[in-house]
Write a protein that holds these residues in place. Sequence first.
Motif, PDB file in Angstrom:
ATOM      1  N   ALA A 129       0.828  -1.203   0.000  1.00  0.00           N
ATOM      2  CA  ALA A 129       0.000   0.000   0.000  1.00  0.00           C
ATOM      3  C   ALA A 129       0.867   1.259   0.000  1.00  0.00           C
ATOM      4  O   ALA A 129       0.597   2.211  -0.747  1.00  0.00           O
ATOM      5  N   GLY A 178       2.377   2.023  -3.390  1.00  0.00           N
ATOM      6  CA  GLY A 178       1.436   2.170  -4.496  1.00  0.00           C
ATOM      7  C   GLY A 178       1.249   0.907  -5.317  1.00  0.00           C
ATOM      8  O   GLY A 178       0.459   0.877  -6.256  1.00  0.00           O
ATOM      9  N   LEU A 201      -4.888  -3.130  -8.091  1.00  0.00           N
ATOM     10  CA  LEU A 201      -6.341  -3.001  -8.065  1.00  0.00           C
ATOM     11  C   LEU A 201      -6.861  -2.244  -9.294  1.00  0.00           C
ATOM     12  O   LEU A 201      -7.912  -2.576  -9.841  1.00  0.00           O
ATOM     13  N   ASP A 202      -6.107  -1.237  -9.725  1.00  0.00           N
ATOM     14  CA  ASP A 202      -6.514  -0.438 -10.883  1.00  0.00           C
ATOM     15  C   ASP A 202      -6.246  -1.147 -12.209  1.00  0.00           C
ATOM     16  O   ASP A 202      -6.859  -0.810 -13.224  1.00  0.00           O
ATOM     17  N   LEU A 226      -0.106  -1.891  -4.401  1.00  0.00           N
ATOM     18  CA  LEU A 226      -1.441  -2.445  -4.163  1.00  0.00           C
ATOM     19  C   LEU A 226      -2.478  -1.708  -5.012  1.00  0.00           C
ATOM     20  O   LEU A 226      -3.297  -2.334  -5.689  1.00  0.00           O
ATOM     21  N   ARG A 227      -2.434  -0.393  -5.000  1.00  0.00           N
ATOM     22  CA  ARG A 227      -3.372   0.414  -5.793  1.00  0.00           C
ATOM     23  C   ARG A 227      -3.221   0.097  -7.278  1.00  0.00           C
ATOM     24  O   ARG A 227      -4.199  -0.042  -7.991  1.00  0.00           O
ATOM     25  N   TYR A 228      -1.973  -0.012  -7.735  1.00  0.00           N
ATOM     26  CA  TYR A 228      -1.737  -0.320  -9.146  1.00  0.00           C
ATOM     27  C   TYR A 228      -2.379  -1.659  -9.514  1.00  0.00           C
ATOM     28  O   TYR A 228      -3.035  -1.782 -10.553  1.00  0.00           O
TER      29      TYR A 228
END
Length: 152
Positions: free
Chosen positions: A30, A33, A39-40, A35-37
């Motif tokens: 997280a 970044g 998910l996106d 994790l966000r990548y």
Amino acid sequence: MAPLATPAQRFQARLIDTLVLGFIWVVMLAATGALRYGLDHPGEQDTAKVLISAALTFTLYFAYEGAMLANSGQTLGKKALRIRVAKLADGDVPGRQGWVRGAVYALPGIASPVAVGTIFWLVNSVWQLRDRPYRQSLHDKAAKTVVVSALY
């Protein structure tokens, strides 16, 4: 010296400490970044961010393991199972040797979490099953430590 911990106690303690490692891993994914990548962009990963996360995770896990063992001989898992790491020579709390033990256990994960780390951890874990008389894993041998009951 107190009686040696059983392989089952050591395994259960390591499972608890693996939950700590997993928590650190998620926090680092997280924070970087990664994790966000993921998910996106389903099915994709930002390799650089994942590698940075892995390096940070195993560095923090080394700090956790080293500090806990150096100060009390117990990680959270070892506390839960009522076992502790002791110096082979005299049964005392490991002190500096706790840092050596933590380094030998955690830092191979930085080299390559999947290949090097996994193979090392498997060999390291199984080593205690055949080691006599102290049931030492490789990280115990490097630090000159044993795992004993904390009830004595």
